[in-house]
Design an enzyme around this catalytic site. Sequence first.
Site, PDB file in Angstrom:
ATOM      1  N   HIS A  20       2.884  -4.970 -16.499  1.00  0.00           N
ATOM      2  CA  HIS A  20       2.721  -3.510 -16.501  1.00  0.00           C
ATOM      3  C   HIS A  20       3.384  -2.916 -17.743  1.00  0.00           C
ATOM      4  CE1 HIS A  20       2.020   0.301 -14.300  1.00  0.00           C
ATOM      5  NE2 HIS A  20       3.178   0.709 -14.828  1.00  0.00           N
ATOM      6  N   MET A  25       1.565   6.818  -7.798  1.00  0.00           N
ATOM      7  CA  MET A  25       2.946   6.918  -8.272  1.00  0.00           C
ATOM      8  C   MET A  25       3.844   7.284  -7.096  1.00  0.00           C
ATOM      9  SD  MET A  25       3.053   6.241 -11.533  1.00  0.00           S
ATOM     10  CE  MET A  25       4.780   6.625 -11.725  1.00  0.00           C
ATOM     11  N   MET A  59       0.958   7.355 -19.710  1.00  0.00           N
ATOM     12  CA  MET A  59       1.523   8.633 -19.244  1.00  0.00           C
ATOM     13  C   MET A  59       1.522   9.555 -20.449  1.00  0.00           C
ATOM     14  SD  MET A  59       4.483   6.973 -16.875  1.00  0.00           S
ATOM     15  CE  MET A  59       4.278   5.396 -17.673  1.00  0.00           C
ATOM     16  N   ASP A  68       3.520   2.350  -7.924  1.00  0.00           N
ATOM     17  CA  ASP A  68       4.453   2.268  -9.049  1.00  0.00           C
ATOM     18  C   ASP A  68       5.627   3.221  -8.843  1.00  0.00           C
ATOM     19  OD1 ASP A  68       5.642   2.008 -11.532  1.00  0.00           O
ATOM     20  OD2 ASP A  68       3.975   2.914 -12.663  1.00  0.00           O
ATOM     21  N   GLY A  69       6.813   2.634  -8.754  1.00  0.00           N
ATOM     22  CA  GLY A  69       8.034   3.431  -8.703  1.00  0.00           C
ATOM     23  C   GLY A  69       8.881   3.126  -7.485  1.00  0.00           C
ATOM     24  N   GLY A  70      10.099   2.663  -7.719  1.00  0.00           N
ATOM     25  CA  GLY A  70      11.026   2.436  -6.622  1.00  0.00           C
ATOM     26  C   GLY A  70      10.678   1.270  -5.722  1.00  0.00           C
ATOM     27  N   MET A 110       4.556   6.212 -22.769  1.00  0.00           N
ATOM     28  CA  MET A 110       4.951   7.610 -22.529  1.00  0.00           C
ATOM     29  C   MET A 110       4.990   8.360 -23.855  1.00  0.00           C
ATOM     30  SD  MET A 110       8.057   7.130 -19.830  1.00  0.00           S
ATOM     31  CE  MET A 110       7.986   5.906 -18.514  1.00  0.00           C
ATOM     32  N   HIS A 128      -0.348   1.525 -18.428  1.00  0.00           N
ATOM     33  CA  HIS A 128      -0.197   2.795 -17.705  1.00  0.00           C
ATOM     34  C   HIS A 128       0.094   3.889 -18.726  1.00  0.00           C
ATOM     35  CE1 HIS A 128       2.437   5.144 -14.556  1.00  0.00           C
ATOM     36  NE2 HIS A 128       1.349   5.810 -14.900  1.00  0.00           N
ATOM     37  N   GLY A 187       8.143   8.802 -15.685  1.00  0.00           N
ATOM     38  CA  GLY A 187       8.998   9.096 -16.826  1.00  0.00           C
ATOM     39  C   GLY A 187      10.174   8.148 -16.985  1.00  0.00           C
ATOM     40  N   GLY A 241       9.921  -2.619 -11.873  1.00  0.00           N
ATOM     41  CA  GLY A 241      10.678  -2.692 -13.120  1.00  0.00           C
ATOM     42  C   GLY A 241      12.095  -3.134 -12.870  1.00  0.00           C
ATOM     43  N   SER A 279       7.223  -4.308 -14.709  1.00  0.00           N
ATOM     44  CA  SER A 279       7.153  -3.260 -15.730  1.00  0.00           C
ATOM     45  C   SER A 279       8.199  -3.536 -16.798  1.00  0.00           C
ATOM     46  CB  SER A 279       7.417  -1.896 -15.088  1.00  0.00           C
ATOM     47  OG  SER A 279       7.773  -0.972 -16.108  1.00  0.00           O
ATOM     48  N   ASP A 320       4.207   0.498 -19.723  1.00  0.00           N
ATOM     49  CA  ASP A 320       4.336   1.948 -19.569  1.00  0.00           C
ATOM     50  C   ASP A 320       4.360   2.641 -20.928  1.00  0.00           C
ATOM     51  OD1 ASP A 320       4.608   2.437 -16.693  1.00  0.00           O
ATOM     52  OD2 ASP A 320       6.393   1.179 -16.864  1.00  0.00           O
ATOM     53  N   GLY A 323      12.401   4.551 -15.279  1.00  0.00           N
ATOM     54  CA  GLY A 323      12.565   3.469 -14.321  1.00  0.00           C
ATOM     55  C   GLY A 323      13.788   3.748 -13.453  1.00  0.00           C
ATOM     56  N   GLY A 324      13.939   2.950 -12.412  1.00  0.00           N
ATOM     57  CA  GLY A 324      15.160   2.985 -11.607  1.00  0.00           C
ATOM     58  C   GLY A 324      15.282   4.162 -10.655  1.00  0.00           C
TER      59      GLY A 324
HETATM   60  C1  DX5 Z   1       7.846   5.128 -14.332  1.00  0.00           C
HETATM   61  C2  DX5 Z   1       6.993   3.955 -14.706  1.00  0.00           C
HETATM   62  C3  DX5 Z   1       7.245   2.767 -13.886  1.00  0.00           C
HETATM   63  C4  DX5 Z   1       8.651   2.241 -13.951  1.00  0.00           C
HETATM   64  C5  DX5 Z   1       8.982   1.687 -12.607  1.00  0.00           C
HETATM   65  O1  DX5 Z   1       7.329   6.289 -14.832  1.00  0.00           O
HETATM   66  O2  DX5 Z   1       5.623   4.261 -14.609  1.00  0.00           O
HETATM   67  O3  DX5 Z   1       6.311   1.728 -14.141  1.00  0.00           O
HETATM   68  O4  DX5 Z   1       8.863   1.254 -14.915  1.00  0.00           O
HETATM   69  O5  DX5 Z   1      10.322   1.352 -12.589  1.00  0.00           O
HETATM   70  P1  DX5 Z   1      11.065   1.003 -11.233  1.00  0.00           P
HETATM   71  O6  DX5 Z   1      10.362  -0.184 -10.635  1.00  0.00           O
HETATM   72  O7  DX5 Z   1      12.454   0.688 -11.695  1.00  0.00           O
HETATM   73  O8  DX5 Z   1      10.994   2.219 -10.365  1.00  0.00           O
HETATM   74 ZN    ZN Z   2       4.167   2.576 -14.713  1.00  0.00          ZN
END
Ligand code: DX5
Ligand code: ZN
Length: 219
Positions: free
Chosen positions: A33, A137, A68, A175-177, A37, A66, A142, A197, A9, A35, A144-145
Amino acid sequence: MNDIEIAPSILSADFGYLMKDIKDIEPFCKFLHLDVMDGHYVPNLTIGVPVIKTIRKHTDMIFDCHLMITDPGKYIEPFAAAGCDYITFHIECSDDIEGLCNKIRALGKKAGIAIHPDTPIETIYPYLPYADLVLIMSVRPGFGGQSYMDGSTERISLVRAELDKIGSDAILSVDGGINMSTIKEAHDAGAKLLVAGSAVFGKEDQGKAVRDLIECALQ
Ligand code: DX5
Ligand code: ZN
């Protein structure tokens, strides 16, 4: 589609050196990927059509977009024209899921449906036949990290079972963590496309970070 693919991401990339970061991971990944938003559906703003159109000129990777955003139906054409291959919208943001999937497919693109961790997982079951990709998800969208939320692995297993039941070959993505501590359980539960990400971008050797994640998942 391999048994496992990492979709880095770019949210965690260095936007000042975006193509350098993408070129670092390109040899090891098919999917990128993206993102998007809008500051409405999620409390953050990121990139949109102009950035995607620009990076499209410099890589042949599969663009896994993606969205959002509220009202995704209004923006399918420009994201398709910008060169997205998969266009994923949130189930919470449309009251015509089947119609939106059809609209994406009519443009020659693959349709993805994403589900927020607070939405009951069964909500997505009736729409699985229309999806080319399902995005679970594992954080609140919203930022990363964030940390992989409890219960995400079970949600992956449940959707994996439903997809298998209806004989769907849709890609199951998470997606996420996703990092060295969580990737194996997410993959073992049936996710094949793992978005990462902060576990990739910003690392000293970004290509190696991808290879290490894959190795960790397959252990
Ligand atoms: C969050 C995004 C993710 C994000 C993931 O809303 O949709 O794609 O970049 O980031 P990590 O891998 O750091 O959780
Ligand atoms: Zn995403």
